[in-house]
Scaffold this motif. Structure first.
Motif, short mmCIF file in Angstrom:
data_model
loop_
_atom_site.label_atom_id
_atom_site.label_comp_id
_atom_site.label_asym_id
_atom_site.label_seq_id
_atom_site.Cartn_x
_atom_site.Cartn_y
_atom_site.Cartn_z
N LEU A 166 -13.80 4.52 6.47
CA LEU A 166 -13.74 3.39 5.55
C LEU A 166 -14.41 2.15 6.15
O LEU A 166 -14.33 1.90 7.35
CB LEU A 166 -12.29 3.06 5.21
CG LEU A 166 -11.52 4.08 4.36
CD1 LEU A 166 -10.05 3.68 4.26
CD2 LEU A 166 -12.13 4.21 2.98
N THR A 167 -15.04 1.38 5.28
CA THR A 167 -15.53 0.05 5.65
C THR A 167 -14.84 -0.96 4.73
O THR A 167 -14.19 -0.58 3.75
CB THR A 167 -17.05 -0.06 5.47
OG1 THR A 167 -17.37 -0.12 4.07
CG2 THR A 167 -17.77 1.13 6.10
N THR A 168 -15.02 -2.21 5.00
CA THR A 168 -14.37 -3.24 4.18
C THR A 168 -14.97 -3.31 2.77
O THR A 168 -14.44 -4.01 1.91
CB THR A 168 -14.47 -4.62 4.85
OG1 THR A 168 -15.83 -4.92 5.16
CG2 THR A 168 -13.63 -4.64 6.14
N ASP A 169 -16.06 -2.58 2.54
CA ASP A 169 -16.66 -2.54 1.20
C ASP A 169 -16.12 -1.39 0.35
O ASP A 169 -16.52 -1.25 -0.82
CB ASP A 169 -18.19 -2.40 1.30
CG ASP A 169 -18.85 -3.62 1.92
OD1 ASP A 169 -18.36 -4.75 1.65
OD2 ASP A 169 -19.83 -3.46 2.66
N TYR B 22 -4.64 3.89 -0.40
CA TYR B 22 -3.85 2.80 0.13
C TYR B 22 -4.17 1.52 -0.65
O TYR B 22 -5.25 1.38 -1.22
CB TYR B 22 -4.15 2.53 1.61
CG TYR B 22 -4.50 3.75 2.42
CD1 TYR B 22 -3.61 4.81 2.58
CD2 TYR B 22 -5.75 3.85 3.04
CE1 TYR B 22 -3.94 5.93 3.33
CE2 TYR B 22 -6.09 4.96 3.79
CZ TYR B 22 -5.18 6.00 3.92
OH TYR B 22 -5.53 7.11 4.66
N SER B 23 -3.23 0.58 -0.65
CA SER B 23 -3.51 -0.69 -1.33
C SER B 23 -2.70 -1.82 -0.72
O SER B 23 -1.68 -1.60 -0.07
CB SER B 23 -3.19 -0.59 -2.82
OG SER B 23 -1.80 -0.47 -3.05
N LEU C 12 -5.84 -4.66 -4.03
CA LEU C 12 -7.03 -4.12 -3.39
C LEU C 12 -6.74 -2.67 -3.04
O LEU C 12 -5.86 -2.39 -2.22
CB LEU C 12 -7.37 -4.92 -2.13
CG LEU C 12 -8.78 -4.71 -1.57
CD1 LEU C 12 -9.84 -5.23 -2.56
CD2 LEU C 12 -8.94 -5.40 -0.23
N VAL C 13 -7.44 -1.75 -3.70
CA VAL C 13 -7.15 -0.32 -3.62
C VAL C 13 -8.36 0.43 -3.08
O VAL C 13 -9.51 0.07 -3.37
CB VAL C 13 -6.79 0.24 -5.02
CG1 VAL C 13 -6.45 1.72 -4.97
CG2 VAL C 13 -5.63 -0.54 -5.63
N THR C 14 -8.11 1.50 -2.35
CA THR C 14 -9.20 2.33 -1.84
C THR C 14 -10.03 2.90 -2.99
O THR C 14 -9.50 3.31 -4.02
CB THR C 14 -8.68 3.50 -1.00
OG1 THR C 14 -7.53 4.06 -1.63
CG2 THR C 14 -8.30 3.06 0.39
N ALA C 15 -11.32 2.91 -2.79
CA ALA C 15 -12.22 3.55 -3.75
C ALA C 15 -12.06 5.07 -3.66
O ALA C 15 -11.66 5.61 -2.64
CB ALA C 15 -13.66 3.15 -3.46
N GLU D 77 -9.60 -5.14 6.08
CA GLU D 77 -9.60 -4.75 7.49
C GLU D 77 -8.31 -4.01 7.85
O GLU D 77 -8.34 -3.02 8.60
CB GLU D 77 -9.77 -5.98 8.37
CG GLU D 77 -11.17 -6.58 8.30
CD GLU D 77 -11.30 -7.88 9.06
OE1 GLU D 77 -12.45 -8.28 9.38
OE2 GLU D 77 -10.28 -8.53 9.34
N GLY D 78 -7.19 -4.47 7.32
CA GLY D 78 -5.94 -3.79 7.57
C GLY D 78 -5.93 -2.38 6.99
O GLY D 78 -5.44 -1.43 7.61
N LEU D 79 -6.49 -2.23 5.80
CA LEU D 79 -6.54 -0.92 5.16
C LEU D 79 -7.51 0.03 5.87
O LEU D 79 -7.26 1.24 5.96
CB LEU D 79 -6.93 -1.08 3.69
CG LEU D 79 -5.87 -1.77 2.82
CD1 LEU D 79 -6.47 -2.16 1.47
CD2 LEU D 79 -4.66 -0.88 2.63
N VAL D 80 -8.60 -0.52 6.38
CA VAL D 80 -9.53 0.30 7.19
C VAL D 80 -8.79 0.85 8.42
O VAL D 80 -8.92 2.04 8.76
CB VAL D 80 -10.75 -0.54 7.63
CG1 VAL D 80 -11.54 0.19 8.72
CG2 VAL D 80 -11.66 -0.81 6.43
N ALA D 81 -8.01 0.00 9.07
CA ALA D 81 -7.25 0.43 10.25
C ALA D 81 -6.20 1.49 9.88
O ALA D 81 -6.00 2.46 10.62
CB ALA D 81 -6.58 -0.77 10.91
#
Length: 218
Positions: free
Chosen positions: A65-68, A42-43, A54-57, A20-24
């Motif tokens: 972005l979504t949490t998936d 981002y990670s 946890l790294v962006t696809a 959720e933080g990375l989505v924001a």
């Protein structure tokens, strides 16, 4: 330890909060013009030992972005879970920063000013930011009366070689990679102990890059 066991060690709540933080962050970086098209990555580090990030696809628009849209990776840069999405091509840079710089969160942007300054100062291998009040937004800086060097690396497509060079410089305590670094005609990497602090570093450095760029223009 098999991959299923390693993945299970990460709390679902912690993983969701990181996502959720990375989505924001993605939404903010895109809105600022620093992560356009599908650029940037981002990670967040979820575990130090064993290392889990946890790294962006790869190939995702950062304002959608979504949490998936994130991949759990290990110290080799490989996905921990079966059938995972492909992580960013620059995943090993995240691994090196989490391992050798102790980064808890890493943000990579592709801003206009960072890209231009990395090109202008590319032959010097560094851009120097000096005398700006905004420098105090960086960890450990208490006065504007200082100077910070930001390293510029060549824009190689050999990420393993770049990761090895970055690792060597971090281990050597090179001040030019203390707060971040640029890749020539590419963009900025910066990091901190947590995501909010990394966001502050990005905002500060991107502001400073724009100041430098506009100063040169004037």
């Amino acid at each position: 330890m098999d991959s299923a066991t390693a993945a299970a060690e990460i709390s679902p709540a912690a993983r969701l909060a990181a996502a959720e933080g990375l989505v924001a962050i993605g939404a903010q970086m895109h809105a600022a013009g620093w992560s356009r098209a599908t650029s940037s990555n981002y990670s967040v580090r979820l575990s130090a030992d064993p290392l889990r990030l946890l790294v962006t696809a790869s190939g995702k628009h950062k304002d959608r972005l979504t949490t998936d849209d994130f991949v759990l990776i290990d110290e080799s840069g490989g996905a921990v879970e079966p059938d995972a999405l492909k992580s960013s091509a620059e995943t090993m840079l995240h691994v090196v920063l989490a391992r050798d710089a102790g980064a808890g969160a890493i943000v990579h942007t592709h801003s206009v000013w960072g890209t231009l300054l990395s090109d202008i100062h590319g032959p010097e291998g560094v851009v120097t930011l000096a005398g700006y009040e905004m420098l105090k937004a960086l960890p450990g800086i208490k006065t504007h009366d200082t100077a910070v060097d930001i390293a510029i690396f060549p824009n190689t497509q050999d990420i393993d070689a770049l990761a090895a060079e970055l690792s060597d410089r971090l281990k050597a305590g090179d001040d030019a990679v203390r707060y971040g670094f640029l890749i020539n005609k590419h963009g900025l990497y910066t990091w901190a102990d947590q995501l909010d602090s990394a966001r502050a570093c990005v905002e500060a450095l991107e502001f400073l890059f724009e100041c430098e760029g506009r100063r040169l223009k004037l």
